[in-house]
Scaffold this motif. Sequence first.
Motif, PDB file in Angstrom:
ATOM      1  N   GLN A 293       0.807  -1.215   0.000  1.00  0.00           N
ATOM      2  CA  GLN A 293       0.000   0.000   0.000  1.00  0.00           C
ATOM      3  C   GLN A 293       0.845   1.273   0.000  1.00  0.00           C
ATOM      4  OE1 GLN A 293      -3.233  -0.091  -0.369  1.00  0.00           O
ATOM      5  NE2 GLN A 293      -3.407  -2.306  -0.223  1.00  0.00           N
ATOM      6  N   PHE A 294       2.016   1.219   0.618  1.00  0.00           N
ATOM      7  CA  PHE A 294       2.823   2.431   0.762  1.00  0.00           C
ATOM      8  C   PHE A 294       4.208   2.316   0.137  1.00  0.00           C
ATOM      9  CE2 PHE A 294       0.031   2.111   4.544  1.00  0.00           C
ATOM     10  CZ  PHE A 294      -0.793   3.193   4.262  1.00  0.00           C
ATOM     11  N   GLY A 295       4.448   1.223  -0.566  1.00  0.00           N
ATOM     12  CA  GLY A 295       5.756   1.043  -1.190  1.00  0.00           C
ATOM     13  C   GLY A 295       6.097   2.120  -2.195  1.00  0.00           C
ATOM     14  N   GLU A 296       5.102   2.558  -2.956  1.00  0.00           N
ATOM     15  CA  GLU A 296       5.333   3.605  -3.952  1.00  0.00           C
ATOM     16  C   GLU A 296       5.634   4.939  -3.269  1.00  0.00           C
ATOM     17  OE1 GLU A 296       5.894   4.759  -7.871  1.00  0.00           O
ATOM     18  OE2 GLU A 296       5.419   2.765  -7.095  1.00  0.00           O
ATOM     19  N   LEU A 297       4.904   5.238  -2.192  1.00  0.00           N
ATOM     20  CA  LEU A 297       5.149   6.482  -1.469  1.00  0.00           C
ATOM     21  C   LEU A 297       6.545   6.493  -0.837  1.00  0.00           C
ATOM     22  CD1 LEU A 297       1.748   7.002   0.372  1.00  0.00           C
ATOM     23  CD2 LEU A 297       2.588   8.255  -1.606  1.00  0.00           C
ATOM     24  N   LEU A 298       6.998   5.316  -0.385  1.00  0.00           N
ATOM     25  CA  LEU A 298       8.309   5.216   0.247  1.00  0.00           C
ATOM     26  C   LEU A 298       9.430   5.021  -0.768  1.00  0.00           C
ATOM     27  CD1 LEU A 298       7.334   2.879   3.240  1.00  0.00           C
ATOM     28  CD2 LEU A 298       7.653   5.360   3.271  1.00  0.00           C
ATOM     29  N   ARG A 299       9.068   4.970  -2.051  1.00  0.00           N
ATOM     30  CA  ARG A 299      10.032   4.798  -3.135  1.00  0.00           C
ATOM     31  C   ARG A 299      10.872   3.528  -2.961  1.00  0.00           C
ATOM     32  NH1 ARG A 299      10.035   9.448  -6.075  1.00  0.00           N
ATOM     33  NH2 ARG A 299       9.293  11.352  -5.025  1.00  0.00           N
ATOM     34  N   LEU A 300      10.204   2.452  -2.568  1.00  0.00           N
ATOM     35  CA  LEU A 300      10.882   1.174  -2.428  1.00  0.00           C
ATOM     36  C   LEU A 300      11.080   0.534  -3.798  1.00  0.00           C
ATOM     37  CD1 LEU A 300       8.954  -0.271   0.650  1.00  0.00           C
ATOM     38  CD2 LEU A 300      11.152   0.906   0.626  1.00  0.00           C
ATOM     39  N   PRO A 301      12.084  -0.337  -3.964  1.00  0.00           N
ATOM     40  CA  PRO A 301      12.301  -1.001  -5.256  1.00  0.00           C
ATOM     41  C   PRO A 301      11.069  -1.798  -5.680  1.00  0.00           C
ATOM     42  CG  PRO A 301      14.177  -1.331  -3.797  1.00  0.00           C
ATOM     43  CD  PRO A 301      13.101  -0.697  -2.958  1.00  0.00           C
ATOM     44  N   ALA A 302      10.834  -1.854  -6.978  1.00  0.00           N
ATOM     45  CA  ALA A 302       9.643  -2.541  -7.486  1.00  0.00           C
ATOM     46  C   ALA A 302       9.634  -4.013  -7.104  1.00  0.00           C
ATOM     47  CB  ALA A 302       9.570  -2.382  -9.006  1.00  0.00           C
ATOM     48  N   TRP A 303      10.811  -4.673  -7.157  1.00  0.00           N
ATOM     49  CA  TRP A 303      10.859  -6.098  -6.831  1.00  0.00           C
ATOM     50  C   TRP A 303      10.480  -6.346  -5.371  1.00  0.00           C
ATOM     51  CZ3 TRP A 303      13.855  -7.755  -2.846  1.00  0.00           C
ATOM     52  CH2 TRP A 303      14.919  -6.934  -2.420  1.00  0.00           C
ATOM     53  N   LEU A 304      10.821  -5.385  -4.494  1.00  0.00           N
ATOM     54  CA  LEU A 304      10.466  -5.536  -3.083  1.00  0.00           C
ATOM     55  C   LEU A 304       8.973  -5.311  -2.880  1.00  0.00           C
ATOM     56  CD1 LEU A 304      11.511  -6.021  -0.228  1.00  0.00           C
ATOM     57  CD2 LEU A 304      11.981  -3.568  -0.042  1.00  0.00           C
ATOM     58  N   GLN A 305       8.405  -4.355  -3.598  1.00  0.00           N
ATOM     59  CA  GLN A 305       6.965  -4.132  -3.502  1.00  0.00           C
ATOM     60  C   GLN A 305       6.186  -5.346  -3.989  1.00  0.00           C
ATOM     61  OE1 GLN A 305       5.543  -0.283  -4.995  1.00  0.00           O
ATOM     62  NE2 GLN A 305       7.661   0.442  -5.057  1.00  0.00           N
ATOM     63  N   ASP A 306       6.717  -6.032  -4.999  1.00  0.00           N
ATOM     64  CA  ASP A 306       6.023  -7.185  -5.578  1.00  0.00           C
ATOM     65  C   ASP A 306       5.965  -8.376  -4.630  1.00  0.00           C
ATOM     66  OD1 ASP A 306       5.493  -5.825  -7.890  1.00  0.00           O
ATOM     67  OD2 ASP A 306       7.262  -6.580  -8.961  1.00  0.00           O
ATOM     68  N   VAL A 307       6.723  -8.335  -3.538  1.00  0.00           N
ATOM     69  CA  VAL A 307       6.656  -9.415  -2.558  1.00  0.00           C
ATOM     70  C   VAL A 307       5.287  -9.451  -1.884  1.00  0.00           C
ATOM     71  CG1 VAL A 307       7.626 -10.263  -0.384  1.00  0.00           C
ATOM     72  CG2 VAL A 307       9.147  -9.402  -2.172  1.00  0.00           C
TER      73      VAL A 307
END
Length: 350
Positions: A292-306
Amino acid sequence: MTSAADPVIDATRLVKTFGTPTADLTRVTSGWVSLFSPIGWGQRSRPFSAADPAPLLVLAAAATALAVAVMVLRNRRDLGASLLPERAGPERAGAGGASFLGLAWRQQQPTLIGWCLFAALLDGIAGSLGPVVSDVIGGNDSLRELILRLVPGTRAEIIDVFTAALLGIAGVLAAAAGIQAMLRLRTEEAEGRAELLLATPRSRARWLGANLILAAASATVVAAVAGTAATAGLTLSGVGNGPPGLLIGSALAHVPAAAVFVAATAVAFAAVPRVSIPLGWAMLAGGLVLGQFGELLRLPAWLQDVSPFRHSAAMPVEPFDPEAALTLTTIALAGAGIAAYLFRRRDLTP
């Protein structure tokens, strides 16, 4: 005759019941309703603007009074007994109590009702704020960019993006309801009731399976209630939300992701029972942050996909993705099978 602006006025009045926002929607003066919540008292201390320790003193006094009350009540009852007299139960179980599924339903019914009420309240209120959100954020580029980043890659209307983000949180509530239903098994095992229950000619797999079914059903019901409440809130506020049932379907689109968390919690219960409760909630917290907040936190896409939530369709902004839903459902079913296999091979753990 009702004017088009009336829904916005009504929504604004609802906002002021809970707090009065500033024009740029960056600060809220809490309303009287917040006095019924410890969180509301804490927010009134305003540590980052006009610090006021008085609300914190009220919280400290309330905590002290409650602690004293607990000690007094504790000294007036016997060990293991209730302060209030307990009623004797029926001599024989009803039709539902004769099965694992019926027993699970009897145990989980109050919890499920609580989750449904919370989801209805949250999504109903948030949905009714649709006109206010659309009007305020539409004129604030910074807030508009922030909201759009909750559902990246879209150019939909602000109200639709806000609704998609709102229903994403409803998916988290659905997963939480399912996880809590699943973790009931650990409580039964740790307190010794599972040993008595499984002494009957019933298999462990049936006990686990019945609770898995109820946990998945709980997640589905909570999601449906949240979608219904959001629909009602947006409708009453005068915002069109598409065909009837669209938002209910949008909320249900997150159920496959919630089912993955339920299955993962079941695997944790079967493999490492002593840490299954903190592990189950930790997985949900991690999935919430990443999905939900991975994009706001600018986390890597592969980590968000977990996070399973990352693969749920953000309806009504995005179309439903049957392939992703089928993949998540397959993963959940595989996790349930693994949990059943592991649970059969281990001893009960107090």
